[in-house]
Scaffold this active site. Structure first.
Site, PDB file in Angstrom:
ATOM      1  N   ASP A 120       0.874  -1.174   0.000  1.00 38.30           N
ATOM      2  CA  ASP A 120       0.000   0.000   0.000  1.00 38.30           C
ATOM      3  C   ASP A 120       0.910   1.224   0.000  1.00 38.30           C
ATOM      4  O   ASP A 120       2.009   1.186   0.556  1.00 38.30           O
ATOM      5  CB  ASP A 120      -0.893   0.016   1.242  1.00 38.30           C
ATOM      6  CG  ASP A 120      -1.981  -1.044   1.197  1.00 38.30           C
ATOM      7  OD1 ASP A 120      -2.440  -1.380   0.094  1.00 38.30           O
ATOM      8  OD2 ASP A 120      -2.386  -1.521   2.278  1.00 38.30           O
ATOM      9  N   ASP A 138      -6.863  -1.417  -4.723  1.00 39.98           N
ATOM     10  CA  ASP A 138      -7.959  -1.053  -3.819  1.00 39.98           C
ATOM     11  C   ASP A 138      -8.872  -0.013  -4.463  1.00 39.98           C
ATOM     12  O   ASP A 138     -10.096  -0.050  -4.291  1.00 39.98           O
ATOM     13  CB  ASP A 138      -7.405  -0.494  -2.507  1.00 39.98           C
ATOM     14  CG  ASP A 138      -6.565  -1.504  -1.745  1.00 39.98           C
ATOM     15  OD1 ASP A 138      -6.788  -2.721  -1.910  1.00 39.98           O
ATOM     16  OD2 ASP A 138      -5.681  -1.073  -0.986  1.00 39.98           O
TER      17      ASP A 138
END
Length: 157
Positions: A120, A138
């Site tokens: 991330d 995402d």
């Protein structure tokens, strides 16, 4: 463009953008780098997420966690493929949504299988409040889910 070329193009572009952005962040910021893009609001930061949304399952044993999460993603992808098969080619909004979710899911599965965690790197915050870091996969999953919900709302009877 037919149904399957659209699905392959959108899912493939989502997967490619996800993996290339993660590779760039890994090369540029790993292992603990952070760059302020918009001070006080948005940073690029290298974060290894061993869990799922909001760190759920991050404390579980590694092999079990990776197998379980990859299995769940593959099950979800199988269900999405069934939905795509039965979706009318004219239902572009639904096909875009399903394709974005598919590409995002595959992007995160690739990370889990390859590294046991997901990279991330998008960190949004205001003061001390931080939204959990996220990535392009995402975003694909979130936007795709929004398009699916929009499709359902527009086609309610």
């Amino acid at each position: 463009m037919g149904k399957w070329p659209l699905v392959a193009s959108v899912a493939g572009a989502t997967l490619l953008a996800d993996q290339l952005s993660k590779l760039a962040i890994w090369r540029w910021l790993a292992p603990d780098g952070r760059v302020s893009a918009i001070p006080g609001f948005f940073d690029l930061a290298y974060v290894l997420n061993t869990g799922v949304a909001f760190g759920f399952m991050s404390g579980s044993p590694s092999l079990w966690r990776v197998a379980f999460l990859a299995g769940m993603a593959l099950l979800a992808l199988s269900i999405i493929v069934v939905f795509i098969i039965y979706t009318d080619p004219a239902d572009r909004l639904l096909l875009w949504g399903l394709s974005l979710v598919s590409g995002g899911a595959v992007g995160n599965v690739v990370d889990r299988v390859r590294m046991g965690a997901v990279i991330d790197f998008l960190d949004v915050y205001v003061g001390a409040w931080h939204w959990p870091a996220f990535n392009v996969a995402d975003m694909g999953i979130s936007i795709g889910t929004g398009l699916i919900l929009l499709h359902l709302w527009l086609n309610r009877h």
